[in-house]
Motif scaffolding. Structure first.
Motif, PDB file in Angstrom:
ATOM      1  N   LEU A   1     -58.218  20.836  -8.556  1.00  0.00           N
ATOM      2  CA  LEU A   1     -58.281  19.528  -9.126  1.00  0.00           C
ATOM      3  C   LEU A   1     -57.796  20.186 -10.611  1.00  0.00           C
ATOM      4  O   LEU A   1     -57.106  19.521 -11.161  1.00  0.00           O
ATOM      5  CB  LEU A   1     -59.961  18.854  -9.140  1.00  0.00           C
ATOM      6  CG  LEU A   1     -58.653  18.209  -7.983  1.00  0.00           C
ATOM      7  CD1 LEU A   1     -60.487  17.475  -7.390  1.00  0.00           C
ATOM      8  CD2 LEU A   1     -58.106  17.059  -7.390  1.00  0.00           C
ATOM      9  N   ILE A   2     -58.261  20.922 -11.678  1.00  0.00           N
ATOM     10  CA  ILE A   2     -58.107  21.445 -12.821  1.00  0.00           C
ATOM     11  C   ILE A   2     -58.189  23.134 -12.851  1.00  0.00           C
ATOM     12  O   ILE A   2     -59.558  23.320 -12.898  1.00  0.00           O
ATOM     13  CB  ILE A   2     -59.372  20.899 -13.525  1.00  0.00           C
ATOM     14  CG1 ILE A   2     -60.787  20.232 -13.416  1.00  0.00           C
ATOM     15  CG2 ILE A   2     -58.251  19.242 -13.591  1.00  0.00           C
ATOM     16  CD1 ILE A   2     -61.756  20.463 -14.212  1.00  0.00           C
TER      17      ILE A   2
ATOM     18  N   HIS B   1     -53.897  23.113 -18.524  1.00  0.00           N
ATOM     19  CA  HIS B   1     -53.080  23.178 -19.940  1.00  0.00           C
ATOM     20  C   HIS B   1     -52.177  21.942 -19.276  1.00  0.00           C
ATOM     21  O   HIS B   1     -51.393  20.988 -20.749  1.00  0.00           O
ATOM     22  CB  HIS B   1     -52.857  24.265 -19.725  1.00  0.00           C
ATOM     23  CG  HIS B   1     -52.104  23.977 -21.574  1.00  0.00           C
ATOM     24  ND1 HIS B   1     -52.728  24.155 -22.425  1.00  0.00           N
ATOM     25  CD2 HIS B   1     -50.675  24.779 -21.387  1.00  0.00           C
ATOM     26  CE1 HIS B   1     -51.194  24.338 -22.994  1.00  0.00           C
ATOM     27  NE2 HIS B   1     -50.020  24.461 -22.419  1.00  0.00           N
ATOM     28  N   ALA B   2     -51.639  22.525 -18.186  1.00  0.00           N
ATOM     29  CA  ALA B   2     -50.029  21.330 -17.803  1.00  0.00           C
ATOM     30  C   ALA B   2     -50.259  19.561 -17.764  1.00  0.00           C
ATOM     31  O   ALA B   2     -49.717  19.408 -18.549  1.00  0.00           O
ATOM     32  CB  ALA B   2     -49.684  21.733 -16.224  1.00  0.00           C
ATOM     33  N   PHE B   3     -51.983  19.566 -17.780  1.00  0.00           N
ATOM     34  CA  PHE B   3     -51.859  18.170 -17.342  1.00  0.00           C
ATOM     35  C   PHE B   3     -52.331  17.265 -18.347  1.00  0.00           C
ATOM     36  O   PHE B   3     -50.955  16.192 -19.116  1.00  0.00           O
ATOM     37  CB  PHE B   3     -53.799  17.950 -15.942  1.00  0.00           C
ATOM     38  CG  PHE B   3     -53.141  18.220 -14.870  1.00  0.00           C
ATOM     39  CD1 PHE B   3     -51.909  18.070 -15.094  1.00  0.00           C
ATOM     40  CD2 PHE B   3     -54.472  18.111 -14.583  1.00  0.00           C
ATOM     41  CE1 PHE B   3     -51.944  18.446 -13.549  1.00  0.00           C
ATOM     42  CE2 PHE B   3     -54.382  18.839 -13.285  1.00  0.00           C
ATOM     43  CZ  PHE B   3     -53.254  18.574 -12.523  1.00  0.00           C
ATOM     44  N   ALA B   4     -52.849  18.248 -19.483  1.00  0.00           N
ATOM     45  CA  ALA B   4     -53.016  17.695 -20.870  1.00  0.00           C
ATOM     46  C   ALA B   4     -52.049  18.269 -21.174  1.00  0.00           C
ATOM     47  O   ALA B   4     -51.509  17.128 -22.678  1.00  0.00           O
ATOM     48  CB  ALA B   4     -54.061  19.127 -21.699  1.00  0.00           C
ATOM     49  N   GLN B   5     -50.772  18.683 -21.661  1.00  0.00           N
ATOM     50  CA  GLN B   5     -49.425  18.908 -22.165  1.00  0.00           C
ATOM     51  C   GLN B   5     -48.389  17.461 -22.179  1.00  0.00           C
ATOM     52  O   GLN B   5     -47.684  16.525 -22.709  1.00  0.00           O
ATOM     53  CB  GLN B   5     -48.725  20.260 -22.236  1.00  0.00           C
ATOM     54  CG  GLN B   5     -47.421  20.236 -22.935  1.00  0.00           C
ATOM     55  CD  GLN B   5     -47.052  20.321 -23.913  1.00  0.00           C
ATOM     56  OE1 GLN B   5     -47.750  20.709 -24.577  1.00  0.00           O
ATOM     57  NE2 GLN B   5     -46.819  19.700 -24.946  1.00  0.00           N
TER      58      GLN B   5
ATOM     59  N   THR C   1     -50.475  16.482  -9.790  1.00  0.00           N
ATOM     60  CA  THR C   1     -49.852  16.508 -10.552  1.00  0.00           C
ATOM     61  C   THR C   1     -50.301  14.784 -11.669  1.00  0.00           C
ATOM     62  O   THR C   1     -50.304  14.618 -12.282  1.00  0.00           O
ATOM     63  CB  THR C   1     -48.570  17.260 -11.086  1.00  0.00           C
ATOM     64  OG1 THR C   1     -49.654  18.644 -10.694  1.00  0.00           O
ATOM     65  CG2 THR C   1     -48.865  17.256 -12.419  1.00  0.00           C
ATOM     66  N   ASP C   2     -49.248  13.796 -10.891  1.00  0.00           N
ATOM     67  CA  ASP C   2     -49.219  13.042 -11.150  1.00  0.00           C
ATOM     68  C   ASP C   2     -50.276  12.729 -11.062  1.00  0.00           C
ATOM     69  O   ASP C   2     -50.460  11.261 -12.385  1.00  0.00           O
ATOM     70  CB  ASP C   2     -48.274  12.084 -10.191  1.00  0.00           C
ATOM     71  CG  ASP C   2     -47.114  12.702  -9.894  1.00  0.00           C
ATOM     72  OD1 ASP C   2     -46.540  13.266 -10.442  1.00  0.00           O
ATOM     73  OD2 ASP C   2     -45.816  11.855  -8.912  1.00  0.00           O
ATOM     74  N   ARG C   3     -51.360  12.249 -10.572  1.00  0.00           N
ATOM     75  CA  ARG C   3     -52.429  11.531 -10.349  1.00  0.00           C
ATOM     76  C   ARG C   3     -53.541  11.988 -11.525  1.00  0.00           C
ATOM     77  O   ARG C   3     -53.664  10.947 -11.713  1.00  0.00           O
ATOM     78  CB  ARG C   3     -53.226  11.963  -9.377  1.00  0.00           C
ATOM     79  CG  ARG C   3     -54.998  11.246  -9.193  1.00  0.00           C
ATOM     80  CD  ARG C   3     -55.470  11.607  -8.096  1.00  0.00           C
ATOM     81  NE  ARG C   3     -55.892  12.833  -7.378  1.00  0.00           N
ATOM     82  CZ  ARG C   3     -55.513  13.669  -6.512  1.00  0.00           C
ATOM     83  NH1 ARG C   3     -53.814  13.179  -5.979  1.00  0.00           N
ATOM     84  NH2 ARG C   3     -55.119  14.466  -6.348  1.00  0.00           N
ATOM     85  N   ASN C   4     -53.209  13.270 -11.635  1.00  0.00           N
ATOM     86  CA  ASN C   4     -54.294  14.200 -12.382  1.00  0.00           C
ATOM     87  C   ASN C   4     -53.721  13.227 -13.783  1.00  0.00           C
ATOM     88  O   ASN C   4     -54.138  12.998 -14.999  1.00  0.00           O
ATOM     89  CB  ASN C   4     -54.248  15.041 -13.182  1.00  0.00           C
ATOM     90  CG  ASN C   4     -55.456  15.416 -11.754  1.00  0.00           C
ATOM     91  OD1 ASN C   4     -56.778  15.725 -12.484  1.00  0.00           O
ATOM     92  ND2 ASN C   4     -54.981  15.992 -10.742  1.00  0.00           N
ATOM     93  N   VAL C   5     -52.502  13.635 -14.041  1.00  0.00           N
ATOM     94  CA  VAL C   5     -50.930  12.824 -15.628  1.00  0.00           C
ATOM     95  C   VAL C   5     -51.728  11.381 -15.779  1.00  0.00           C
ATOM     96  O   VAL C   5     -51.955  11.646 -16.747  1.00  0.00           O
ATOM     97  CB  VAL C   5     -50.050  13.773 -15.652  1.00  0.00           C
ATOM     98  CG1 VAL C   5     -49.489  13.024 -16.858  1.00  0.00           C
ATOM     99  CG2 VAL C   5     -50.088  15.070 -15.669  1.00  0.00           C
TER     100      VAL C   5
ATOM    101  N   ASN D   1     -54.338  25.790 -30.014  1.00  0.00           N
ATOM    102  CA  ASN D   1     -53.844  25.883 -29.447  1.00  0.00           C
ATOM    103  C   ASN D   1     -54.684  26.111 -27.980  1.00  0.00           C
ATOM    104  O   ASN D   1     -53.263  26.596 -27.417  1.00  0.00           O
ATOM    105  CB  ASN D   1     -53.264  27.491 -29.990  1.00  0.00           C
ATOM    106  CG  ASN D   1     -52.897  28.171 -29.381  1.00  0.00           C
ATOM    107  OD1 ASN D   1     -53.010  29.233 -28.134  1.00  0.00           O
ATOM    108  ND2 ASN D   1     -51.309  28.277 -30.395  1.00  0.00           N
ATOM    109  N   TYR D   2     -55.221  26.485 -27.628  1.00  0.00           N
ATOM    110  CA  TYR D   2     -55.493  26.031 -26.390  1.00  0.00           C
ATOM    111  C   TYR D   2     -56.750  25.541 -26.441  1.00  0.00           C
ATOM    112  O   TYR D   2     -57.741  25.387 -27.203  1.00  0.00           O
ATOM    113  CB  TYR D   2     -56.111  27.945 -25.758  1.00  0.00           C
ATOM    114  CG  TYR D   2     -57.191  28.986 -26.699  1.00  0.00           C
ATOM    115  CD1 TYR D   2     -58.214  28.238 -26.459  1.00  0.00           C
ATOM    116  CD2 TYR D   2     -55.963  29.522 -27.405  1.00  0.00           C
ATOM    117  CE1 TYR D   2     -58.927  29.156 -26.992  1.00  0.00           C
ATOM    118  CE2 TYR D   2     -57.110  30.230 -28.339  1.00  0.00           C
ATOM    119  CZ  TYR D   2     -58.999  30.165 -28.429  1.00  0.00           C
ATOM    120  OH  TYR D   2     -59.161  30.733 -29.524  1.00  0.00           O
ATOM    121  N   THR D   3     -57.803  25.258 -25.342  1.00  0.00           N
ATOM    122  CA  THR D   3     -58.973  24.677 -24.733  1.00  0.00           C
ATOM    123  C   THR D   3     -60.003  25.346 -24.105  1.00  0.00           C
ATOM    124  O   THR D   3     -59.512  26.086 -23.560  1.00  0.00           O
ATOM    125  CB  THR D   3     -58.876  22.837 -23.251  1.00  0.00           C
ATOM    126  OG1 THR D   3     -57.905  22.770 -22.743  1.00  0.00           O
ATOM    127  CG2 THR D   3     -57.248  22.556 -24.785  1.00  0.00           C
TER     128      THR D   3
END
Length: 509
Positions: A11-12, A18-22, A396-400, A481-483
């Protein structure tokens, strides 16, 4: 690596997070556009919903085209200046960025109908058609950050990502760059988890360069009924071009204990650690490249009512923009391991998706002060949490989309401006605009609302005109730059002062 494999790991998981956040951030950035205006209306603060009779009506409320009495051509050029004051790891700095632009260019063709009917007080009086190009969002910016972190450096990030990935066998890690961090001993195994294999302190240097923007080609028309009611509609062909380059240099020391090494002993024939120098340095380069481009479509409807000559009331609706976007994300990690092995790993993640931005509602009222000028006020509503991301990857859709709803909210913006005619040829203008804070999750502890002040002048001679405007405002921003899962990654607080100059040249015919 296959993007579907990486985005379905968990899920994460690692790069998924990182992709979700971007994508969440991009959905907001591509939604937060402002209709381009001529320098005349920019000096007023951007208010144009109820005034009309200006080339800005091509891009904003198309009903304003109905107020034209002649055909007109014009174009606007500008210069955007950004001053970024930032604090990062206890260090302060400033970056200055300048961006010359073509703000808009358009033409309105006026076609009177009353010349055939002879009646200018009843029914359809005139039709005006407009076509124009507008730049409605700017991405150009640059940051240069440097400081020393006592904790949570680049190795902490990769250890965190490896643990989120969940692969106990390092050879099955879902990312080349994460495996590169393990292979070169930036991170190591400790029991069933991954841990940093470096000392906690490191020097970081970051360069961020962004460029590109959003634009629209607008086809609009406006109708004039009895010189009292004006109705218009428009179709917009939108485009996005966004590029970002982020380079992180992380310089520190591998963790190596002569009596109890975490890393295995060097293979036979490889250089051994000198006992008099237990700390061996590394200089890791973590590079990220984002390229997003695509096109979309939107439409506008508007009306302006003039109950008496002194008052104008305007309304407009701007549909969501329906984008078809292609995103290409690339990252690489390079450094030299403790055994003098050159480590280089790279990843490339192509992605095609659709984005629906929020709709926008606008209202305005203007008061005409004889032949001396006018006052105008606007109010605008948009809900950024309603932006919609969709692709062929349902997880991805759900999380974004969950991230969009949690991060952003609806806003009500408003502004007021006025023009005073010093003479028949020369006018001065001033305006104010309030842009509400769109964040549910704060970028920082500060209010992210914006107070924007503007002013300018205009000069007409015969059928030609020139207008100039300046807008100044301060805003808050942030960058990491990163999380990390713990949320305590190195973070830069940014205070940005934006100054925008614009000049519009016009000709009536």
């Amino acid at each position: 690596m296959d993007i579907k494999k990486i985005l379905s790991i968990a899920l994460i998981g690692g790069l998924t997070q990182h992709a979700f956040a971007q994508y969440t951030e991009d959905a907001f950035n591509f939604s937060r556009t402002e209709t381009s205006t001529t320098a005349r209306f920019s000096a007023l603060g951007g208010q144009q919903t109820s005034m009309g009779g200006d080339l800005s009506s091509i891009y904003g409320n198309p009903a304003g085209l109905g107020m034209f009495s002649r055909s007109e051509f014009g174009f606007s050029i500008g210069l955007n200046s950004y001053k970024n004051n930032h604090t990062f790891l206890g260090n302060t700095g400033t970056d200055n960025v300048f961006n010359p632009t073509i703000n808009n260019i358009g033409i309105v063709l006026h076609s009177p109908v009353s010349k055939y009917s002879g009646d200018t007080k009843k029914g359809l009086v005139a039709v005006s058609y407009g076509i124009g190009y507008q730049k409605n969002n700017y991405f150009k910016n640059e940051l240069n950050l440097a400081g020393r972190t006592d904790n949570n450096g680049l190795s902490d990030f990769f250890a965190d990502q490896a643990n989120l990935d969940g692969a106990i066998d390092p050879t099955k890690l879902g990312s080349e760059t994460i495996f590169g961090a393990y292979h070169g001993f930036l991170i190591d195994r400790s029991g069933n988890s991954y841990v940093p294999n470096t000392y906690t302190d490191s020097d970081q240097s970051i360069n961020v360069m962004r460029k590109g923007g959003q634009s629209n080609i607008d086809l609009s028309f406006g109708l004039n009924f009895s010189n009292q009611v004006y109705i218009g509609a428009g179709l917009g062909i939108a485009s996005v071009n966004y590029k970002s380059r982020e380079t992180l240099l992380d310089n520190g020391d591998f963790l190596y204990d002569i009596d109890n090494p975490i890393t295995p002993a060097p293979p036979a024939g490889q250089p051994q650690y000198p006992e008099f120098n237990p700390r061996r340095s590394y200089n890791a380069n973590f590079y990220r490249n984002y390229d997003t481009e695509g096109a979309g479509v939107n439409f506008k409807l508007g009306a302006i009512i003039k109950p008496v000559d002194e008052f104008r009331i305007g309304f407009s609706f701007e549909s969501p923009t329906y984008y078809d976007l292609t995103d290409n994300y690339y990252e690489s990690l390079s450094y030299v391991s403790p055994y003098n092995e050159r480590i280089y790993r790279e990843e490339n993640f192509p992605m095609t998706y659709n984005l629906r931005t929020p709709l926008k509602l606008n209202g305005g009222i203007s008061y005409i002060i004889g032949n001396k000028g006018f006052l105008s006020a606007d109010i605008n509503y948009s809900d950024y949490s309603t932006a919609k991301f969709s692709s062929n990857l349902k997880g991805t859709d759900r999380n974004v989309n969950d991230g969009i709803q949690q991060s952003y909210k609806d806003v009500v913006n408003f502004g007021v401006g006025g023009e005073f005619k010093v003479s028949n040829e020369f006018a001065v203008r001033a305006g104010y605009r309030y842009l509400a804070d769109p964040y549910n999750t704060k970028i920082s502890n500060n209010d992210n609302a914006i107070n924007r002040y503007s002013g300018g002048f205009g000069y007409k001679v015969g059928t030609y005109s020139i207008d100039a405007a300046v807008m100044v405002y301060d805003s808050k921003d942030g960058y990491n730059n990163y999380t990390l899962s713990t949320g305590d990654q190195p973070y830069a607080d940014i205070s940005k002062t934006t100054t925008r100059f614009s000049i519009t040249f016009g000709a009536r015919f």
